[in-house]
Design a protein around this motif. Structure first.
Motif, PDB file in Angstrom:
ATOM      1  N   VAL A 160       0.855  -1.156   0.043  1.00  0.00           N
ATOM      2  CA  VAL A 160      -0.025   0.129   0.051  1.00  0.00           C
ATOM      3  C   VAL A 160       0.815   1.190   0.023  1.00  0.00           C
ATOM      4  O   VAL A 160       0.708   2.178  -0.618  1.00  0.00           O
ATOM      5  CB  VAL A 160      -0.774  -0.164   1.356  1.00  0.00           C
ATOM      6  CG1 VAL A 160      -1.731   1.225   1.359  1.00  0.00           C
ATOM      7  CG2 VAL A 160      -2.043  -1.269   0.972  1.00  0.00           C
ATOM      8  N   ILE A 161       2.050   1.017   0.998  1.00  0.00           N
ATOM      9  CA  ILE A 161       2.623   2.537   0.914  1.00  0.00           C
ATOM     10  C   ILE A 161       3.470   2.674  -0.214  1.00  0.00           C
ATOM     11  O   ILE A 161       3.611   3.920  -0.821  1.00  0.00           O
ATOM     12  CB  ILE A 161       3.805   2.229   2.151  1.00  0.00           C
ATOM     13  CG1 ILE A 161       3.114   2.352   3.443  1.00  0.00           C
ATOM     14  CG2 ILE A 161       4.851   3.321   2.096  1.00  0.00           C
ATOM     15  CD1 ILE A 161       3.578   2.064   4.765  1.00  0.00           C
ATOM     16  N   ARG A 162       3.814   1.490  -0.981  1.00  0.00           N
ATOM     17  CA  ARG A 162       4.591   1.817  -2.462  1.00  0.00           C
ATOM     18  C   ARG A 162       3.364   2.470  -3.558  1.00  0.00           C
ATOM     19  O   ARG A 162       3.939   3.388  -4.062  1.00  0.00           O
ATOM     20  CB  ARG A 162       4.999   0.363  -2.816  1.00  0.00           C
ATOM     21  CG  ARG A 162       6.465   0.127  -2.671  1.00  0.00           C
ATOM     22  CD  ARG A 162       6.920  -1.133  -2.898  1.00  0.00           C
ATOM     23  NE  ARG A 162       7.523  -1.888  -1.993  1.00  0.00           N
ATOM     24  CZ  ARG A 162       7.716  -3.143  -1.875  1.00  0.00           C
ATOM     25  NH1 ARG A 162       6.852  -4.006  -2.763  1.00  0.00           N
ATOM     26  NH2 ARG A 162       8.153  -3.777  -0.860  1.00  0.00           N
ATOM     27  N   SER A 163       2.254   2.000  -3.219  1.00  0.00           N
ATOM     28  CA  SER A 163       1.444   2.398  -4.079  1.00  0.00           C
ATOM     29  C   SER A 163       1.142   3.860  -3.894  1.00  0.00           C
ATOM     30  O   SER A 163       1.019   4.713  -4.877  1.00  0.00           O
ATOM     31  CB  SER A 163      -0.081   1.712  -4.208  1.00  0.00           C
ATOM     32  OG  SER A 163       0.408   0.536  -3.929  1.00  0.00           O
ATOM     33  N   VAL A 164       1.017   4.086  -2.476  1.00  0.00           N
ATOM     34  CA  VAL A 164       0.713   5.807  -2.125  1.00  0.00           C
ATOM     35  C   VAL A 164       1.916   6.501  -2.887  1.00  0.00           C
ATOM     36  O   VAL A 164       1.549   7.543  -3.234  1.00  0.00           O
ATOM     37  CB  VAL A 164       0.816   5.776  -0.849  1.00  0.00           C
ATOM     38  CG1 VAL A 164       0.513   7.515  -0.383  1.00  0.00           C
ATOM     39  CG2 VAL A 164      -0.728   5.145  -0.366  1.00  0.00           C
ATOM     40  N   ASN A 165       3.218   5.883  -2.619  1.00  0.00           N
ATOM     41  CA  ASN A 165       4.361   6.644  -3.161  1.00  0.00           C
ATOM     42  C   ASN A 165       4.095   7.101  -4.820  1.00  0.00           C
ATOM     43  O   ASN A 165       4.420   8.107  -5.221  1.00  0.00           O
ATOM     44  CB  ASN A 165       5.511   5.650  -3.034  1.00  0.00           C
ATOM     45  CG  ASN A 165       6.530   6.079  -2.240  1.00  0.00           C
ATOM     46  OD1 ASN A 165       6.832   7.350  -2.267  1.00  0.00           O
ATOM     47  ND2 ASN A 165       7.283   5.296  -1.589  1.00  0.00           N
ATOM     48  N   LEU A 166       3.793   5.901  -5.539  1.00  0.00           N
ATOM     49  CA  LEU A 166       3.526   6.091  -6.891  1.00  0.00           C
ATOM     50  C   LEU A 166       2.268   7.262  -7.157  1.00  0.00           C
ATOM     51  O   LEU A 166       2.676   8.124  -7.995  1.00  0.00           O
ATOM     52  CB  LEU A 166       2.981   5.056  -7.403  1.00  0.00           C
ATOM     53  CG  LEU A 166       2.926   5.045  -9.304  1.00  0.00           C
ATOM     54  CD1 LEU A 166       4.497   5.426  -9.918  1.00  0.00           C
ATOM     55  CD2 LEU A 166       2.195   3.887  -9.835  1.00  0.00           C
ATOM     56  N   LEU A 167       1.433   7.274  -6.252  1.00  0.00           N
ATOM     57  CA  LEU A 167       0.326   7.956  -6.509  1.00  0.00           C
ATOM     58  C   LEU A 167       0.699   9.551  -6.127  1.00  0.00           C
ATOM     59  O   LEU A 167       0.327  10.387  -6.973  1.00  0.00           O
ATOM     60  CB  LEU A 167      -0.941   7.695  -5.437  1.00  0.00           C
ATOM     61  CG  LEU A 167      -2.019   8.727  -5.240  1.00  0.00           C
ATOM     62  CD1 LEU A 167      -2.655   8.946  -6.834  1.00  0.00           C
ATOM     63  CD2 LEU A 167      -3.028   7.974  -4.206  1.00  0.00           C
TER      64      LEU A 167
ATOM     65  N   LYS B 239       2.286  10.827  -9.051  1.00  0.00           N
ATOM     66  CA  LYS B 239       1.217  11.136 -10.162  1.00  0.00           C
ATOM     67  C   LYS B 239       0.653  12.504  -9.946  1.00  0.00           C
ATOM     68  O   LYS B 239       0.363  13.367 -10.618  1.00  0.00           O
ATOM     69  CB  LYS B 239       0.292   9.996 -10.295  1.00  0.00           C
ATOM     70  CG  LYS B 239       0.730   8.876 -10.759  1.00  0.00           C
ATOM     71  CD  LYS B 239       0.280   8.910 -12.446  1.00  0.00           C
ATOM     72  CE  LYS B 239       1.112   7.675 -12.983  1.00  0.00           C
ATOM     73  NZ  LYS B 239       2.310   7.669 -13.727  1.00  0.00           N
ATOM     74  N   VAL B 240       0.167  12.745  -8.734  1.00  0.00           N
ATOM     75  CA  VAL B 240      -0.660  13.943  -8.270  1.00  0.00           C
ATOM     76  C   VAL B 240       0.641  15.079  -8.729  1.00  0.00           C
ATOM     77  O   VAL B 240       0.118  15.929  -9.034  1.00  0.00           O
ATOM     78  CB  VAL B 240      -0.789  13.768  -6.978  1.00  0.00           C
ATOM     79  CG1 VAL B 240      -1.544  15.279  -6.308  1.00  0.00           C
ATOM     80  CG2 VAL B 240      -1.912  12.961  -6.686  1.00  0.00           C
ATOM     81  N   LEU B 241       1.695  15.115  -8.102  1.00  0.00           N
ATOM     82  CA  LEU B 241       2.903  15.918  -8.254  1.00  0.00           C
ATOM     83  C   LEU B 241       2.844  16.338  -9.882  1.00  0.00           C
ATOM     84  O   LEU B 241       3.058  17.326 -10.331  1.00  0.00           O
ATOM     85  CB  LEU B 241       4.018  15.858  -7.737  1.00  0.00           C
ATOM     86  CG  LEU B 241       4.282  15.540  -6.154  1.00  0.00           C
ATOM     87  CD1 LEU B 241       5.631  15.314  -5.788  1.00  0.00           C
ATOM     88  CD2 LEU B 241       3.690  16.676  -5.519  1.00  0.00           C
ATOM     89  N   GLU B 242       2.767  15.425 -10.516  1.00  0.00           N
ATOM     90  CA  GLU B 242       3.179  15.405 -12.054  1.00  0.00           C
ATOM     91  C   GLU B 242       1.881  16.120 -12.755  1.00  0.00           C
ATOM     92  O   GLU B 242       1.941  16.820 -13.696  1.00  0.00           O
ATOM     93  CB  GLU B 242       3.791  14.128 -12.767  1.00  0.00           C
ATOM     94  CG  GLU B 242       5.132  14.115 -12.492  1.00  0.00           C
ATOM     95  CD  GLU B 242       5.557  12.594 -12.928  1.00  0.00           C
ATOM     96  OE1 GLU B 242       6.583  12.182 -12.540  1.00  0.00           O
ATOM     97  OE2 GLU B 242       4.930  11.916 -13.527  1.00  0.00           O
ATOM     98  N   LYS B 243       0.754  15.468 -12.612  1.00  0.00           N
ATOM     99  CA  LYS B 243      -0.397  15.594 -13.372  1.00  0.00           C
ATOM    100  C   LYS B 243      -1.270  16.807 -12.987  1.00  0.00           C
ATOM    101  O   LYS B 243      -2.069  17.436 -13.868  1.00  0.00           O
ATOM    102  CB  LYS B 243      -1.247  14.458 -13.307  1.00  0.00           C
ATOM    103  CG  LYS B 243      -0.522  13.336 -13.980  1.00  0.00           C
ATOM    104  CD  LYS B 243      -0.177  13.225 -15.397  1.00  0.00           C
ATOM    105  CE  LYS B 243       0.389  11.998 -15.993  1.00  0.00           C
ATOM    106  NZ  LYS B 243       0.858  12.157 -17.263  1.00  0.00           N
TER     107      LYS B 243
END
Length: 2011
Positions: free
Chosen positions: A1664-1671, A1674-1678
């Protein structure tokens, strides 16, 4: 005039920028004067104007502009720095000068452009001019064309690139403007002047009238080669020289120079490639096989049309070529044969070199088809084969041509010879070496004696052409036996031949002939010349007399001539005579006696058979004297030897007589023209005497003489067969000894290796040791010449014998074969010049290999075998490959024709099964050795795909590929690899492995080459991109290879190639080039290298790879060089596997077979779950022991009995280890076929394997590890995940084995651990491996530490359990270990962490002893890698790594956008509930195919919400009717429904019931996943995000604390939320809708979640933590970049203010900010800087520098500085214009800080004026007059009213009130609603509390401290909530207008979530009060609990309808 006096005082540069045109005019005039005065081109004066030149040319005032243009022209001509302005100035000229009406302006513009070209900026100018051709203004287009034309006319086609111009010409000819068309015509004429007919093909499609006009113009052009009239600066000296020459009256040299220029352009290069494969008719391949010829014709006609395109795009044409080849070869209709041939011609012409790979397949077919008589067919075939020849080299197709030369059909022979003649015309002396010429001449010489005249004529023509191409001296040795008439005919043909390359070829050849062949010493060359003169002196006399001039001296005299390699005329005559005698008829004894008596004294003949030995001896003496005096021409050799053989002949008993007799034989052979017929008479007797003690030496002498007369190959063959047909071992051993010696004396040329080998094998099997020893000695001598390939023939000898042979070879290694001393003069007839063979390693080595007889295996490559290799089932594919390996092994040496095998093997190189890839590589390695140099022709179609395999992610596969490439390159040399674009295409691929391996290989090979093909330059651009690759290894390899590229291409070419790089890259690369130039090695010197390393010199190098594949043909070993250990591991393990695999079936008896037919694993439903439950409840023993006790084994046996076949179980628990091996072999065989069974019993299988780990037998252990590798590969393919139980009962025991002393086993265990990470999270593996580091076994400790390093490197710091700190402390303990390996491993692991995590490592490790710390620091210094800038990067890369490692094709099919969801699946399916997990996985998998095909099923898993009875709603809870906002009339009904449905679903997302929430998320996810529906979410984004982070807080505060709740449920909910968010943030348009406040709260929620230690403890928490990391990434980029930056700044400020907030929280916020800073260069233009700077201002106001410095961490201040620094760097001084939103700039240090930074970075020029204006501006700002106050306040209130800026507005209002406490804001509030007024007051109050430090303090848990707020505030918040959901606040009141105007999805409060949070608990309480037991919880959705008003039926009916609508829309 006052104004004038103002500007007149200004400096020149400021005048030039003045707004008054007069000022500018004056400025330009002064500038012009300055420019003319400055003599030094590097003067600093030039730099002042660098930024102004564009303004000079683009001035808006026409008069001023003219002056500006003049000044600019002078500037460009004289300034050193002018080149920097090229792009902007030329673009200015194009857009602003070329459209001016004044001709003068245009002329100056053109001059400026030409001047830029002169200062070496041609490419940039041309680029701008070509852009200008797209302008809409025809004036500009015309001027651009004119400029290009002038440039071409003056500078020539070398400077102006024609291809891009020609590309746009057709478009210009179609222009509507006549002026453009006319100008296009002029430039077309100019281009034609430079490239002539190459221009025709690109213009073939223009209007015929225009074409005709052009043709007329072209005819008028002068025919001479054009010359440039203007030169680049760098060429100006050349210009001066030319002028001198012209004045001297001779410009021959100049003409010569320019002569090269004309053919430089190839029409083909100017054309656009056309892709035709996709345009083939769909049914082409069916039609081409059709029975009706008309259909076949249609298919071919379709292809014919397509291949008419003059240039075709490269692609895979294999199938098409195959189809056409079949028509040519097999079709009965000759018309179709001709048509197919035309198609092949078209393909060859269109593809050029790219067709080369198919040439080998087609050439034999076409040549054989020449049997057709029809002229049109023959012509079509001729055209086809000529076109194909141009795509390949003569070398590549020589085998095929020579094979056809022996055909019986005269037409085929004739056409082949004619084809050879035509091909030779394309050759030069260098491309037609002797080695190639020899076989052709031999074949053609047969044809000149053919009975058919047309065959003879064709052969004469071919030989004549060869003579013309390479010159007489090169061809003469091959024409030695041709009689005068024929020789004249050849010469006559030679004179008629017109060569393609003009006369130059012949001249070059003649010049070359004088040069000695490389490798000869000068002395021998000179000797050769002298000798030739002597011998050829008597040439005018009759031919037969010539030899008489050379008295019978020893034969060695001929040596220098032949060795010199010059055409030896004298020896030629002898050969002429000798050839005639060779076919001497056998004479009868009477004739012999008659002839003998004529030359011998009478008594001599009578005493031959005397019984008295003395008489016989006297007779022999007479005989000898007579022979010595006899003349060669008169000696009847056959008669004399017949006399000697006369009774008693060879049975002579007296040794003296016998010795004499043997000596006489030797004399006759030396002195006479000794024929094979004569030799046949004596050989038998000689062999018989060779073993004789007394006569043996004489016999050997005689044999040597005969060998010299009749050539060694023939003699040796006869002698060997005779020796081995008799029984005498002494004779046999002495014959072998003689042969060993003879080979050394005569050299090896012409010997038939294979014939000897059978005799040698017989000798090796002899019982007599002397024979065996002699045989081994002979092999040693042969080894000198043949090299290691000789050993292949003896692979199957007994090991003892083989070791003796190897020892002999070992002795010979490194020795060079002696130069031949005999037999040279007569050898030329055998073909090879012996001297050449001995001295010229390039040819010699190959010649010997050519001698090896090769087997034709194409007939064994059947279509069945090919289809086997391509089968779907990997086992069948493997069988096919095994068969191929067998065929090659059996044949040893093979012919190059291997049918369809290359295509089949090529397919296997990208097999998904890596074991098969390796096997294919081993086969290709074998193939290279077996085929030898002929493998060249397969380099393009098979060699290049091997290079592709170098990009494989698996190390061992790459090593195998490298070994294979090396094995190939050893046989082929490098030329074939470097030719064409293939290698550069490979290097282009952005695969780090491929790049580093390929560059490493090139760096190894290039330095050894004397020359390289020109195509090497194609690799350079990709080499440059490798120099800047992200991967450090790639960069290093590229730097290593750089000097070697430069060695071949030269610095100039390499530097020129940097032209297309970006400026920053260019500077870096040029610096590297300079560095490489210093280290550039010299090219290897040709002659020295050759002499030092003759023929066999390469033997030792060849040895390893050659022998490797043969030793173990099934599995093959990798070439030992890259990593011997690895190779060993692989070899042994795979051998073990194959051997065992074969053993099992062979030993089973019939009875067993009957038992063993069924499956070996029986599926027991829920069996595994039951076993786990038993173990949990301690019903059975937990699998945990130090050594297995009997009760464990018994327990396992019992558990297995129900699910493993009885017979297998018996094998598995047998006491004998061999049975265990059998069991494993069976399990391997059943692995693929019984996947379900294996997975069902996996826990038992793993437990049984742990028992095997305690066995002492290595073979079982190896077998078990082999099985485990296959097993885990299968599990990862099946996407299975190990359960905790399976892992804990297996991994600890596997880790024990990592400490095994055997390297092989350790490697295998590591490989298994590696694969396990695909089926079990690395973070869970970590503790097990950590446990392994505590072992007493030092090897185990070291390996475990290394493995930990690998885990951290691959998966980042998140794998460290329980926390990185604890883990690293444990690892650091080992730095002080007493074992060196352990110390190193520990240090390496920590260095790995350092590379990922930077200096933080030292904090995590804690305190170390001084010694350990110094070791660690030293190691970190040494490690080449630098730490990555921030760990965030690693977070981002992790999912991709995992994905790429997974071999699941399904996952691989998804794009990166779906990475995360597949990650979530992994997390989900690991949970203990497979069914539930399955359901969620389906919904969140983002598998688009599944969505399309399977919509129904996804929907039927939707929430049950829809299926409930609506009557229940009558009960207590009222769902108030959501208010649909007023929509404009054109909004249709449907749209409003969608909006309300989405509102309704979003409201459920925040539900307190987990299932309700998950189902709502599912529905939203489905909308987001479909592009066409995703738009519906627009306008609801903030609303959705608020609901989502409310849910996140709910989980955090409530669900996580709830003991009763299953944690798996929570994980599932997290997965859904994160999956949804990722889907949302993939869609940029939606992501940008998120407002600042909402983003702030979202980031707060996500970071809080990442820091939640409770999550980490859960089973899937890490995931879950890794997924949040990726999210987060994404939030920062998009998101909207302004909003997110603003949100992060506010969040950072809040987190630093909040005392309870954890430092980690702030740190993560800062990391996000760093990430944003890294994105700034790309996003700066889309950011609202004013807003960001306001936020920074507020931040700096709250946190002045002093306060920031007091923080525990230095990061906040560094973060802020970095952000400001980056903004300054990107915006420059303009940044100070963006402070408009800041009211009082003095409140923070922002402005001062920015000014400081600007001062620092600004150039001297122009800085003053900028600062002054800035100061002026700030002064004006400060004098804010009262009139402006109202505007200012109005602005603030406008912000508060807008959705994005509401918080900012409030903050500004607060600041304003604080600053002007007397300000009156009442008037602004008066007009607004009561609600708005209270909102503003409350907002100000909140800000005040925050600023004074009492306000809400976000704690690390996300709680809010809202206790002081009274109930009225809650009422307000409830109002907002209701309003947001579109609900009425009261029954009667209409909502205020503002709420109707704003979208319901938009929150009026920016950061309203805190209120929402506190509301949640209220909502839940009210829900509990009103809920009745019979009401299903699914019905309750948050908005439903917001009111308690009683219902009206109308309301319910309305709601029913709405729910029906939702239902139907969902269907």
């Amino acid at each position: 005039m006052g104004d004038d006096s103002e500007w007149m005082k200004l400096p020149v540069d400021q005048k030039c920028e003045h707004k008054l045109w007069k000022a500018r005019l004056s400025g330009y005039e002064e500038a012009l004067k300055i420019f003319q005065k400055v003599k030094d081109e590097k003067s600093p004066e030039w730099s002042k104007f660098l930024g102004l030149i564009k303004k000079f040319v683009t001035d808006s005032n026409a008069v001023v502009q003219l002056k500006g243009l003049e000044a600019a022209l002078v500037y460009v001509e004289n300034a050193h720095v002018a080149g920097k302005t090229t792009g902007e100035v030329v673009s200015g000229v194009v857009s602003k000068v070329f459209n001016q009406p004044k001709a003068k302006a245009k002329e100056l513009g053109i001059e400026i452009c030409l001047m830029y070209i002169e200062i070496e900026k041609g490419e940039a100018v041309q680029e701008e001019l070509l852009k200008g051709l797209d302008n809409k203004n025809p004036k500009i287009i015309v001027a651009c064309i004119e400029t290009l034309r002038k440039a071409l006319s003056e500078f020539g086609s070398k400077i102006i690139l024609l291809k891009p111009i020609i590309k746009v010409l057709p478009k210009l000819f179609e222009s509507r403007e006549k002026a453009v068309r006319d100008e296009a015509k002029l430039i077309a004429v100019e281009i034609y002047r430079w490239i002539r007919d190459a221009l025709r093909p690109p213009l073939q499609n223009i209007n015929s009238v225009q074409l005709k006009e052009l043709e007329e113009e072209w005819v008028k052009l002068p025919t001479g080669a054009p010359k440039p009239s203007r030169f680049l600066r760098s060429q100006q000296e050349l210009e001066a020289k030319l002028e001198q020459q012209q004045s001297a009256g001779g410009d021959a040299e100049g003409g010569g120079d320019d002569g090269d220029e004309v053919p430089q352009i190839d029409a083909y290069e100017l054309l656009e490639a056309v892709e035709i494969l996709s345009k083939l008719p769909k049914d082409f391949y069916d039609k081409i096989e059709a029975k009706k010829w008309q259909e076949r014709k249609e298919a071919l006609e379709a292809v014919e049309v397509l291949v008419k395109n003059p240039k075709l795009e490269a692609g895979d044409y294999a199938d098409l070529v195959k189809a056409l080849k079949k028509v040519v070869g097999k079709d009965t209709n000759v018309m179709l044969v001709a048509l197919a041939a035309k198609c092949l011609t078209g393909l060859a012409v269109g593809l050029r070199k790219k067709f080369g790979q198919y040439a080998g397949h087609v050439v034999p077919t076409i040549l054989e088809k020449f049997k057709e008589k029809k002229p049109q067919v023959v012509q079509a075939l001729q055209e086809a084969i000529d076109a194909i020849f141009l795509t390949t080299t003569l070398q590549n197709i020589s085998e095929d041509i020579l094979a056809v030369m022996d055909n019986k059909n005269p037409t085929i022979k004739q056409q082949t010879s004619l084809f050879i003649a035509r091909s030779f015309r394309h050759c030069t002396a260098s491309t037609l070496p002797k080695s190639l010429l020899k076989p052709f001449c031999a074949a053609l010489l047969k044809h000149i004696n053919d009975s058919a005249p047309e065959v003879r004529d064709a052969a004469f023509e071919a030989l004549g052409t060869a003579l013309k191409v390479v010159g007489e001296k090169a061809v003469n040795p091959f024409l030695a036996d041709v009689d005068k008439l024929k020789l004249d005919k050849i010469k006559e043909c030679s004179e008629k031949v017109e060569l393609i390359h003009g006369k130059k070829a012949g001249l070059a050849a003649d010049k070359k002939e004088v040069k000695p062949v490389p490798g000869r010493t000068a002395a021998s060359g000179a000797a050769g010349d002298k000798d030739t003169k002597d011998v050829s002196a008597p040439k005018p006399g009759p031919l037969k007399k010539a030899p008489a001039t050379k008295p019978g001296g020893p034969p060695k005299k001929g040596k220098p001539a032949a060795q010199g390699g010059t055409g030896s005329t004298g020896t030629k005559n002898k050969k002429g005579l000798e050839t005639k005698e060779i076919v001497e008829p056998e004479l009868s004894i009477e004739v012999c006696e008659e002839k003998a008596s004529a030359v011998l004294p009478a008594p001599c003949i009578q005493l031959l058979d005397s019984s008295n030995w003395k008489e016989r001896l006297a007779c022999m003496e007479e005989f000898q004297k007579a022979v010595e005096l006899m003349d060669r021409t008169e000696m009847p050799c056959q008669a004399l030897v017949r006399m000697l053989a006369k009774k008693p002949g060879w049975k002579e008993t007296n040794f003296q007589v016998m010795q004499m007799k043997l000596h006489i034989v030797a004399l006759i052979a030396q002195k006479g023209n000794f024929s094979k017929t004569s030799a046949q008479i004596v050989l038998d007797g000689l062999v018989d005497k060779i073993g004789d003690v007394k006569c043996g030496n004489n016999a050997k002498e005689a044999l040597t003489a005969i060998a010299e007369a009749c050539m060694l190959p023939w003699t040796a063959e006869q002698v060997m067969s005779m020796a081995f047909s008799q029984k005498n071992p002494k004779n046999q051993s002495e014959t072998l000894n003689w042969l060993s010696n003879a080979i050394k004396e005569f050299g090896f040329s012409g010997l038939n290796v294979k014939a000897f080998i059978s005799n040698v094998k017989t000798a090796l099997a002899a019982t007599n040791p002397a024979v065996r020893t002699s045989a081994i000695t002979l092999l040693g001598v042969m080894y000198l010449y043949v090299g290691p390939s000789l050993r292949m023939f003896f692979e199957d000898e007994k090991p003892a014998l083989l070791s003796q042979i190897d020892a002999e070879f070992e002795k010979m290694q490194g020795q060079n074969p002696p130069a031949p001393t005999r037999g040279i003069s007569k050898h030329s007839t055998s073909g090879t010049d012996e001297g050449e063979d001995g001295d010229e390693p390039d040819d010699g080595g190959n010649d010997v290999v050519d001698l090896l007889p090769r087997t034709e295996i194409s007939d064994k490559i059947t279509s069945e075998l090919v289809s086997k290799i391509g089968d779907k089932n990997w086992k069948i594919r493997k069988e096919g490959l095994d068969e191929v390996a067998g065929i090659i092994n059996e044949a040893k040496f093979i012919q190059p024709n291997i049918g369809e095998l290359p295509t089949a093997l090529k397919g296997r190189l990208n097999d998904s099964n890596k074991i098969l890839v390796q096997q294919t590589l081993n086969i290709l390695q074998q193939l290279a050795v077996a085929m030898g140099p002929n493998i060249k022709q397969h380099v393009k179609n098979l060699g290049i795909p091997i290079i592709t395999v170098l990009g494989d992610s698996k190390n061992n596969v790459r090593a195998a590929a490298l070994a294979t490439v090396n094995a190939w390159a050893e046989q082929t040399g490098m030329k074939e690899w470097l030719e064409g674009e293939d290698l550069s295409e490979e290097l282009k691929k952005e695969n780090p492995f491929l790049r580093q391996e390929l560059l490493g290989w090139l760096a190894e090979k290039l330095p050894t080459l004397r020359s390289t093909p020109t195509d090497l330059i194609l690799c350079v651009p990709h080499l440059y991109s490798c120099l800047e690759d992200r991967n450090g290894d790639v960069r290093k390899k590229a730097q290593d290879a750089l000097p070697f590229f430069m060695m071949h291409l030269g610095y100039e070419k390499m530097a020129k190639a940097t032209g297309k790089l970006k400026p920053t890259s260019k500077d870096q690369v040029l610096a590297m080039l300079e560095k490489a130039k210093a280290n550039m090695p010299a090219k290897p010197a040709a002659p020295a290298k050759a002499t030092s390393k003759p023929v066999g010199g390469s033997a030792p190098a060849k040895f390893q790879p050659t022998s490797a594949p043969v030793e173990d043909s099934v599995s093959g070993t990798i070439e030992p060089k890259p990593d011997p250990k690895k190779a060993k591991a692989l070899g042994v393990s795979s051998k073990a596997k194959t051997a065992q695999g074969k053993k099992v079936p062979s030993k089973t008896t019939l009875k067993d077979d009957e038992d063993k037919s069924g499956p070996i694993f029986i599926l027991v439903p829920n069996g595994k779950e039951q076993r786990m439950r038993d173990e949990k409840s301690l019903k059975v023993l937990k699998w945990n022991f130090t050594t297995p006790r009997d009760e464990y084994i018994e327990q396992l046996k019992t558990q297995m009995s129900s699910c493993v076949a009885k017979w297998l179980q018996d094998e598995m628990f047998h006491s004998d280890f061999q049975h265990h091996n059998k069991a494993l072999a069976v399990m391997v065989d059943h692995l693929e076929s019984e996947k379900e069974g294996v997975i069902g019993c996996l826990d038992l299988i793993l437990k049984w394997l742990t028992l095997r780990f305690f066995d002492t037998n290595t073979s079982v252990l190896m077998k078990a590890l082999e099985y485990l590798k296959l097993l885990f590969t299968l599990l990862s393919e099946e996407e299975y995940h190990l359960t905790e139980n399976e892992a804990s009962s297996f991994i600890p025991y596997l880790i024990l084995k990592v400490g095994e002393p055997k390297d092989v086993i350790r490697k295998d265990v590591r490989a298994i651990l590696n694969r396990m990470c695909l089926v079990y999270p690395a973070s869970k593996m970590f503790p097990f491996i950590m446990e392994g580091t505590k072992s007493k076994n030092s090897k185990q400790r070291a390996e475990c530490l290394e493995e930990l390093g690998c885990l951290v490197e691959s998966y980042g710091m998140n794998v460290c359990q329980p926390t990185p700190g604890k883990a690293l402390k444990e690892i650091a303990i080992h730095i002080g270990d007493r074992d060196n390996a352990v110390r190193n491993a520990a240090l390496n692991t920590i260095v790995t962490v350092y590379n990922v995590h930077g200096d933080q490592v030292f904090k995590l490790i804690g305190t170390l002893s001084e010694k350990d710390m110094s070791m660690l620091e030293e190691r970190i210094k040494r490690s080449a890698k630098r730490p990555s800038a921030a760990p965030i990067k690693q977070v981002e890369e992790k999912p991709q790594r995992t994905q790429s490692m997974s071999s699941n094709a399904n996952m691989l099919r998804k794009g990166p956008a779906e990475d995360m969801s597949s990650k979530l699946n992994q997390a989900r399916s690991m949970s203990g509930h497979p069914e539930a997990a399955q359901m969620v996985r389906r919904e969140f998998q983002l598998d688009l195919d599944e969505i399309e095909n399977d919509n129904g099923t996804v929907r039927c898993e939707m929430p049950e919400l829809v299926q409930h009875k609506l009557d229940d709603i009558f009960e207590p809870v009222l769902i108030p009717e959501p208010k649909i906002r007023a929509v404009s009339p054109h909004f249709d009904d449907m749209h409003s429904n969608t909006a309300s449905t989405i509102n309704f679903i979003i409201s459920q997302v925040a539900s307190g019931d987990i299932n309700t929430s998950i189902q709502a998320l599912t529905q939203i996810d489905e909308v987001l996943r479909q592009e066409d529906k995703a738009e519906a979410m627009s306008g609801h984004i903030d609303q959705f995000l608020i609901a989502t982070f409310m849910q996140l807080r709910l989980i955090y505060n409530t669900h996580m604390a709830d003991e009763k709740l299953e944690k798996d449920e929570i994980i599932k909910l997290y997965s859904c939320i994160i999956g949804n968010m990722i889907s949302l943030f993939q869609i940029e348009s939606l992501a940008r809708e998120a407002s600042t406040g909402v983003l702030k709260d979202l980031m707060h929620g996500l970071i809080t979640l990442m820091l939640d230690s409770r999550i980490e403890d859960l089973e899937e928490g890490q995931q879950v933590i890794r997924s949040v990391n990726l999210l987060v990434v994404k939030v920062l980029e998009k998101s909207d970049q302004t909003n997110i930056l603003s949100a992060l700044l506010v969040l950072l400020q809040d987190s630093l203010l909040a005392t309870a907030s954890s430092p980690k929280f702030s740190e993560l916020v800062m990391k996000c900010l760093w990430r944003m800073v890294r994105l700034l260069p790309d996003t700066i233009n889309s950011i609202n800087l004013d807003r960001i700077l306001l936020d920074i201002h507020i931040f700096m106001k709250v946190f002045p520098k002093e306060k920031l410095k007091q923080c525990k961490s230095e990061f906040p201040i560094r973060t802020l500085k970095t952000l400001l620094h980056t903004l300054c760097k990107l915006k420059g001084p303009k940044i100070l214009d963006h402070l408009t939103m800041i009211d009082n700039k003095n409140e923070s240090e922002l402005e001062a800080h920015l000014c400081r930074m600007m001062k620092h970075s600004m150039d001297q020029t122009g800085s003053k004026s900028d600062k002054e204006t800035e100061k002026g501006a700030s002064r004006i700002d400060e004098k804010s007059s009262k009139a402006k106050v109202n505007d200012f306040l109005a602005e603030i209130f406008k912000k508060i009213g807008s959705k994005e800026n509401t918080k900012e507005g409030l903050a500004e209002l607060y600041e304003y009130k604080k600053k002007y406490s007397d300000a009156d804001i009442e008037p602004f509030l008066k007009n607004s609603s009561q609600f708005f007024q209270s909102y503003v007051e409350r907002g100000l109050r909140v800000i005040e509390m925050e600023r004074e430090g009492k306000g809400r303090i976000p704690t690390s848990t996300g709680n809010t401290n809202g206790e002081e707020v009274g109930p009225s505030v809650y009422l307000e918040r409830l109002k907002i909530l209701r309003q947001r959901c579109g609900l009425d606040n009261t029954k009667d009141d209409r909502p205020p207008l503002t709420s109707l105007l704003s979208k319901p999805a938009v929150p009026p409060v920016a950061s309203s979530t805190d209120m929402l949070h506190s509301k949640l608990s209220q909502l839940r309480e009210s829900r509990e009060q009103h809920q009745h037991s019979d009401l299903d919880s699914n019905q309750t959705h948050p908005s439903g609990t917001m009111t308690t008003s009683s219902s009206s039926t109308a309301n319910i009916d309305d709601l029913k309808k709405r729910l029906e609508r939702i239902k139907s829309s969902r269907k």
